[in-house]
Design a protein around this motif. Structure first.
Motif, PDB file in Angstrom:
ATOM      1  N   ILE A 275       0.949  -1.171   0.027  1.00 62.60           N
ATOM      2  CA  ILE A 275      -0.045  -0.140   0.016  1.00 62.60           C
ATOM      3  C   ILE A 275       0.885   1.398  -0.125  1.00 62.60           C
ATOM      4  O   ILE A 275       1.951   1.280   0.786  1.00 62.60           O
ATOM      5  CB  ILE A 275      -0.867   0.069   1.306  1.00 62.60           C
TER       6      ILE A 275
ATOM      7  N   HIS B  79       5.638   9.539  -3.137  1.00 62.47           N
ATOM      8  CA  HIS B  79       6.437   9.609  -4.358  1.00 62.47           C
ATOM      9  C   HIS B  79       7.724  10.439  -4.545  1.00 62.47           C
ATOM     10  O   HIS B  79       8.527   9.952  -3.774  1.00 62.47           O
ATOM     11  CB  HIS B  79       5.349  10.546  -5.347  1.00 62.47           C
TER      12      HIS B  79
ATOM     13  N   ASN C 296      -5.546  21.876  -1.400  1.00 61.67           N
ATOM     14  CA  ASN C 296      -5.464  20.717  -2.148  1.00 61.67           C
ATOM     15  C   ASN C 296      -3.822  20.118  -1.990  1.00 61.67           C
ATOM     16  O   ASN C 296      -3.690  19.349  -2.861  1.00 61.67           O
ATOM     17  CB  ASN C 296      -5.644  20.620  -3.574  1.00 61.67           C
TER      18      ASN C 296
ATOM     19  N   PRO D 228      -5.065  23.521 -10.081  1.00 64.11           N
ATOM     20  CA  PRO D 228      -4.806  23.438 -11.514  1.00 64.11           C
ATOM     21  C   PRO D 228      -3.887  24.639 -11.866  1.00 64.11           C
ATOM     22  O   PRO D 228      -4.289  25.918 -11.571  1.00 64.11           O
ATOM     23  CB  PRO D 228      -6.095  23.408 -12.033  1.00 64.11           C
TER      24      PRO D 228
ATOM     25  N   LYS E 202      -1.115  25.783 -10.851  1.00 65.18           N
ATOM     26  CA  LYS E 202      -0.173  26.094  -9.754  1.00 65.18           C
ATOM     27  C   LYS E 202       0.602  25.048  -9.273  1.00 65.18           C
ATOM     28  O   LYS E 202       1.377  25.132  -8.219  1.00 65.18           O
ATOM     29  CB  LYS E 202      -0.896  26.722  -8.700  1.00 65.18           C
ATOM     30  N   THR E 203       0.379  23.544  -9.846  1.00 68.00           N
ATOM     31  CA  THR E 203       0.962  22.535  -9.083  1.00 68.00           C
ATOM     32  C   THR E 203       2.499  22.395  -9.444  1.00 68.00           C
ATOM     33  O   THR E 203       3.139  22.686 -10.555  1.00 68.00           O
ATOM     34  CB  THR E 203       0.187  21.234  -9.797  1.00 68.00           C
TER      35      THR E 203
ATOM     36  N   ASP F 161      -2.493  11.353  -4.036  1.00 67.39           N
ATOM     37  CA  ASP F 161      -3.431  10.866  -3.404  1.00 67.39           C
ATOM     38  C   ASP F 161      -4.511  12.002  -2.474  1.00 67.39           C
ATOM     39  O   ASP F 161      -4.336  12.955  -2.922  1.00 67.39           O
ATOM     40  CB  ASP F 161      -3.061   9.660  -2.714  1.00 67.39           C
TER      41      ASP F 161
ATOM     42  N   MET G 286      -7.113  12.735  -2.243  1.00 67.31           N
ATOM     43  CA  MET G 286      -8.140  13.554  -2.809  1.00 67.31           C
ATOM     44  C   MET G 286      -9.435  13.829  -1.943  1.00 67.31           C
ATOM     45  O   MET G 286     -10.026  14.775  -2.387  1.00 67.31           O
ATOM     46  CB  MET G 286      -8.154  12.913  -4.177  1.00 67.31           C
ATOM     47  N   GLU G 287      -9.735  12.868  -1.222  1.00 72.35           N
ATOM     48  CA  GLU G 287     -10.844  12.772  -0.450  1.00 72.35           C
ATOM     49  C   GLU G 287     -10.990  14.021   0.725  1.00 72.35           C
ATOM     50  O   GLU G 287     -12.019  14.576   0.788  1.00 72.35           O
ATOM     51  CB  GLU G 287     -11.054  11.632   0.351  1.00 72.35           C
ATOM     52  N   TYR G 288      -9.767  14.460   0.844  1.00 75.69           N
ATOM     53  CA  TYR G 288      -9.647  15.732   1.779  1.00 75.69           C
ATOM     54  C   TYR G 288      -9.407  16.781   1.015  1.00 75.69           C
ATOM     55  O   TYR G 288      -9.231  18.109   1.800  1.00 75.69           O
ATOM     56  CB  TYR G 288      -8.425  15.444   2.552  1.00 75.69           C
ATOM     57  N   HIS G 289      -9.244  17.048  -0.293  1.00 78.83           N
ATOM     58  CA  HIS G 289      -9.082  18.230  -1.176  1.00 78.83           C
ATOM     59  C   HIS G 289     -10.304  19.243  -0.637  1.00 78.83           C
ATOM     60  O   HIS G 289     -11.509  18.828  -0.885  1.00 78.83           O
ATOM     61  CB  HIS G 289      -9.162  18.208  -2.432  1.00 78.83           C
TER      62      HIS G 289
ATOM     63  N   THR H 223     -11.141  20.616   1.983  1.00 77.19           N
ATOM     64  CA  THR H 223     -11.550  20.513   3.555  1.00 77.19           C
ATOM     65  C   THR H 223     -10.582  21.180   4.277  1.00 77.19           C
ATOM     66  O   THR H 223      -9.462  21.605   3.784  1.00 77.19           O
ATOM     67  CB  THR H 223     -11.624  19.129   3.797  1.00 77.19           C
TER      68      THR H 223
ATOM     69  N   LYS I 222      -7.141   3.863   8.735  1.00 77.52           N
ATOM     70  CA  LYS I 222      -7.912   3.005   7.725  1.00 77.52           C
ATOM     71  C   LYS I 222      -7.149   1.985   7.257  1.00 77.52           C
ATOM     72  O   LYS I 222      -7.620   0.756   7.358  1.00 77.52           O
ATOM     73  CB  LYS I 222      -8.508   4.256   6.618  1.00 77.52           C
TER      74      LYS I 222
END
Lengths: 527, 527
Positions: free
Chosen positions: A192, A197, A210, A215, A217-218, A225, A227-230, A232, A246
Motif C-alpha cells: 500500500i 512519490h 489541495n 490546476p 499552480k501545481t 492521493d 483527494m478525498e480531503y481536497h 476540506t 484506515k
C-alpha cells in the motif's frame, strides 16, 4: 593497512550481522506465512527534518532550552516504553538517510549522497567555484538492476512482505526520482502506498489548497492521493494519520502482522502553521515562524498519539514494535527558520546539511514488544542499523539480498542491555561529497566525518583541513583538538580513508584540473 | 396502479435477486476467508467511452463497417470463451454507469444522473434556456453517510474484500468528487488503488508529458501515481497494464482470490495517438483523428491480451471470471471525433450522452470459470446487473448493504442458457434529467427512456414528446411509431412513469415557473 581495515570491518560484520547474500529473488513457502500471533507488528514513525531536540522529551543528559519550546506529550509517553538511543545518527539530508534505512547501507557505500530530484537524471547539487561533486546516484534507490545512477539493492519491506507482512507506506517516500522504479513505494516492497512519490516535501500542508494540487499552480511537490480531503480543512498531518488508521484495519482484520512506515511530511518546509496547535505558541510570545514550526512538531506528536491509541484499542500495542526517528538534523537555515542561522540546534553546532552534530544527530526510540526492555543506550548507532534490527525483531533470519552487503548492525543486543566496547568503538562514517546549498555553512558541503568512541574527526574537503572533537566533553564541537592531538587525528583520518576506499566512496574533483581531491590521510595537516 | 407496478418490480427483485439488507457493518469470520481454490478470481475490463462497435469483434448480428475499422484480436480471442450479451446497456455518461456498477442501483434510483466534477459541490450541467436540472447527487457515491449530494451505498468491492478477496483498482475511478470519501477507491472496498481519483479522463496519455503532471500546467485531470513512468515513453494504457500485472503478483503469491477492476482511461478524450499502434491506421488512409482513436482502441485490446496471457501463464485463467464492458456509447461529438456529428456509431443513432442506442448500448462479455458456458444471450441487460452477478459468481450469498435495494439482476441464469420471457420482458430504464453538453443533440440532454422487449420509448422532456421504436426492426431508431402505436406508447409511458415515481426519480424544473416538468404519462401526445 587496507587489508587490516577491511578485516576489521568484516569482523564487525560477522560480530553484529547475520545477513544471507544471494542474487536470487525472494520466495515464500506456505509455512513461512506469518500470523499476528508469532510475529510482531512494526510501526516506524519517520519524521522529516526533525532536530534532535525538537520535542519535549530530551535525548541529551539534560532538558535543553530547545526541548522546552516544544510540546510532544505522546512522544513522552511512548519514550517510557521504549529504549532511548542517546547517540543516534542519520546522514545530513533526507534521501541518503532514507536509502540507508531501506537497504542497510551507509551513504558512502550506496552513493546516494545528496537528496534526489523529483525528476530523473537531474542533479540537486548547487554550483561550487572550487569543486565538482562526483557522479553520485542522483536517481536514488532501485529495486531493478541497470537503472542508471541508482543503487540496486533489496529494500527490507520486500523481505517483510515475502515473509507474510502486510506492508504499508504512508507519507513522504523520496527514495527515487520520477522515471525510475524507485519513485514508487509499490516497487520497494510496500503493498500500500498513500501519498508517497519522488518529491521530498509537500507543496502545501492545507487541505483547502489541495496540498498543492491546484490546476495551473501545481509543482513537483503537490502531495499525491488524499483527494478525498481536497477542499476540506484537514491538515496534511491529520490526513495522513487518518489514512494510516484506515489502512491498518485490513491487516488487523486479516490477522496478519503488519509493517507501517508512517513517514510524516512534517516538519519539512514549507513551515506552515497547523491550526489545531499554533495558537498556544503564539500566546507564549513565540514568533510566527517558530510557532508554525512548533505546531508542525505537535502535529507529528498527535499522529503518534492517535496511532498508539488505536493500537491499544485494538489490543495489539504490546505486540507492536514502534520505532521513532528523524532523517537528519533540524533545519538551521534562516530563513526559512527564525533567528540567527545555525543556532536552531544549540548546543549542537549547525543543522541539516552539516556533518557537525546539529546536522546528523537524531532522536531514536525503539519500543520493543513487551518484555525486552532496556531504558536507554548511549552507544553510537546509525540509521542503517535499523535494517538488520527490524528483520531481527520480525524474526526473519533467512533472507536473500540482490547484491548489497549491509553495513548496519542489529541493535537488539543493545536493547537487551548490552553495551560493550565493541559497540562503543564501532566507527560511524558520514560522507557528503556534495554541494547541498549555497553559500557553504558550518560543516555544510564537501565534508566527510568519522566518529569512534567519544572522538569525531571531520574532513573539510574544500579546505583540505581536519578537525577533531571530543563529543563527551564538547558536544558543541567548539574546541578543535586536531592541532594538539595529532596521533588521534592521524589514526582517525586513516580509519576514515580506508573505509572510504573499501566502499569505493566517491570524491569530488577540482574544477580547475579535473583531479580527484585527496583522501583525508593524504593531507599533511597532522604532520 | 402505482401499487401494481411496485409489486411488479418487487416480484422481479424476488425472482432475480438474492440480496440481504442491513444497516450493520461488514464483518468476516475466519471460516469465511476464501482461498483461490474455492472462489474464482474476477477481472473486470471497464473501458471508458468505448462504442458498441469499436472493436473487430461484432456484438450486432453482422460485422459492421465500424467493426471493420478496428483491430482487437485479443478481444476476439476472449469472446470465444465468453458469453456475449448482444443487448447490453449502460447509462449515457460515465459516472452514472460506474456508480450503478458498484452499487447495483439504476441511475434514476441513485440520482447520480450526470458525470461528477473532480471538485466537490460543483455541478457539471450546462446551462439550458428552458429547464433547470434537479438537485442531483453531484458528488457521486459515498461509502459514508451524511455526505451532501451523494448516494450512500455499499460498493460491492467492499463485500468482496470482507469475504477474503484481494481487491485492486487500476485506472479511472470517477465515483466521487474530491473532498468526499468517494474520491478514493480505497474507501470503496479496494485495498489497492493505482491511478484512480476524482477525475474522469486523463490530462495526457504520454509518459513524456508525465500524464499531465507538469509543474504549472497540471489540471484536475493529471493522472495520479505512475511517477516511475514519468519522462519515459510509456503510454498510459501500457503503464496501467504493467501496474496491473505487478499488483496481481501479491494475491497470487498469497493464494488469495482477487478482484481486479482494470479501468482503462482509454478511449476517452484527449484522442492522442498511441505510438505502438497508430501507424497501421494511417497507412490504411484513416484520418489522423480516427487513426489516433483506433490506436487507443488497439491499446485497450493489448491490455486485455497482456493480462489474459499473464493469467494463463500463472495457470489461473480457467478459475478467473473475466468481464468486459464499456461505460457508455462511443463519443459522437465532432470535434473531437472526425466526420459528421452523431454518425460515429451507425447504424446506431447518436452516441455518448444520448438515450438513443448509440449512447447507451455497450459491448458486454462475461467469461465464466470453465464449465459454465453459453455462447451468447440477447436479453436486454444493464450495467447494474453486474453487482448481483459478480457476487453470485464469487459465491457470496450472505452480505449486508448499508441501505440500498439493488435494481440489478443476477445474470448467471442467462449465462447458463436460460432466456425466458421474464428476462425478455424485464423493463430497463434510463433517466437523464440533465444538460450534458451544449448544444442539445439527438437524444442528448433531458431525456428518459424505457425498453421492454423489442420496444423502446423515449421521453423528450424539453419538447414533452414521446417517441417509440421497435428495435428488432429498427435498431437505428429512424421510424417513430408513437403516432401509430398509441396503446403501446401509452403503456410504456405509464410503466416508465410509475417506475420513476417508485424510485422518486428527480425531474427538471422550468426556469420560468420553477415547476417540475410532467411525467411522461401526464402529457397527452398519445391521446
Amino acid at each position: 593497512m587496507l587489508a587490516f581495515k577491511q578485516q576489521h570491518f568484516l569482523l564487525l560484520s560477522l560480530l553484529f550481522g547475520c545477513i544471507g547474500l544471494s542474487s536470487q529473488a525472494q520466495t515464500i513457502s506456505a509455512k513461512q506465512k506469518a500470523t499476528q500471533g508469532d510475529r510482531p507488528n512494526i510501526v516506524v514513525f519517520f519524521v522529516d527534518d526533525l532536530g534532535w531536540q525538537d520535542m519535549s522529551e530530551p535525548f541529551y543528559k539534560i532538558k535543553t532550552a530547545i526541548n522546552e519550546k516544544f510540546h510532544t506529550p505522546h512522544l513522552e509517553t511512548l519514550a517510557k516504553d521504549a529504549v532511548k538511543f542517546t547517540n543516534a545518527y542519520a546522514t545530513p539530508v533526507c534521501t541518503p538517510s532514507r536509502v540507508s534505512f531501506l537497504t542497510g547501507l551507509n551513504a558512502a557505500h550506496h552513493r546516494v549522497t545528496n537528496w534526489t530530484h523529483p525528476k530523473a537524471n537531474t542533479t540537486t547539487d548547487s554550483k561550487d567555484e572550487l569543486l565538482n561533486p562526483p557522479d553520485w546516484n542522483i536517481n536514488g534507490l532501485s529495486p531493478v538492476p541497470n537503472i542508471p545512477h541508482t543503487i540496486y539493492a533489496t529494500p527490507f519491506p520486500s523481505i517483510l512482505k515475502a515473509n507474510g507482512y502486510y506492508t504499508i507506506h504512508i507519507g513522504k517516500a523520496h527514495w527515487g526520482s520520477a522515471g525510475t522504479p524507485g519513485a514508487s513505494p509499490l516497487n520497494l516492497g510496500f503493498m500500500i502506498n498513500i501519498a508517497g512519490h519522488s518529491a521530498g516535501h509537500p507543496q502545501n500542508y492545507y487541505g483547502e489548497q489541495n496540498y498543492g494540487n491546484l490546476p495551473g499552480k501545481t509543482s513537483y511537490q503537490a502531495v499525491p492521493d488524499l483527494m478525498e480531503y481536497h477542499g476540506t480543512s484537514t491538515f496534511l498531518t491529520e490526513a495522513l494519520t487518518e489514512e494510516a488508521l484506515k489502512a491498518l484495519e485490513e491487516p488487523i482484520r486479516r490477522k496478519e502482522p503488519f509493517f507501517l512506515h508512517f513517514s510524516n511530511y512534517a516538519v519539512h518546509v514549507p513551515i506552515q502553521p497547523a491550526p489545531r496547535f499554533v495558537q498556544k505558541y503564539l500566546d507564549r510570545g513565540v514568533d510566527s515562524t517558530e510557532a508554525a514550526y512548533a505546531s508542525l512538531v505537535e502535529g507529528y506528536d498527535k499522529s503518534i498519539g492517535d496511532i498508539v491509541q488505536f493500537l491499544k484499542n485494538k489490543g495489539i500495542y504490546d505486540n507492536t514494535v514502534i520505532i521513532f526517528l528523524s532523517d537528519n538534523g533540524g533545519l538551521s537555515l534562516s530563513p526559512p527558520r527564525s533567528g540567527k542561522p545555525h543556532t536552531q540546534n544549540l548546543p549542537l553546532k549547525a543543522g541539516k546539511g552539516s556533518l557537525y552534530e546539529g546536522g546528523i544527530r537524531i532522536p531514536l526510540l525503539i519500543k520493543p514488544t513487551k518484555g525486552h526492555l532496556a531504558s536507554s543506550n548511549s552507544s553510537p548507532v546509525m540509521v542503517e542499523d535499523l535494517f538488520p534490527t527490524i528483520l531481527q525483531m520480525a524474526k526473519i533470519k533467512d533472507y536473500q539480498l540482490v547484491q548489497q552487503e549491509p553495513d548496519g548492525k542489529d541493535l537488539t543486543a543493545l536493547m537487551n542491555g548490552k553495551s560493550d566496547n565493541n559497540w562503543n568503538s564501532r566507527p560511524l562514517v558520514w560522507h557528503n561529497p556534495n554541494k547541498w546549498t549555497t553559500p557553504d555553512g558550518p560543516g555544510i558541503n564537501f565534508f566527510s566525518a568519522i566518529r569512534q568512541g567519544d572522538y569525531k574527526l571531520l574532513y573539510n574537503m574544500k579546505q583540505e583541513k581536519l578537525e577533531l572533537y571530543n563529543l563527551q566533553d564538547d558536544i558543541g564541537e567548539q574546541h578543535n583538538l586536531a592541532p594538539t592531538m595529532k596521533g588521534k587525528t592521524k589514526a582517525l583520518s586513516k580509519l576514515l580513508s580506508d573505509q572510504l576506499r573499501l566502499w569505493k566512496a566517491q570524491l569530488p574533483t577540482y574544477k580547475s584540473t579535473g583531479q580527484q581531491i585527496r583522501y583525508p590521510d593524504q593531507i599533511n595537516s597532522f604532520d
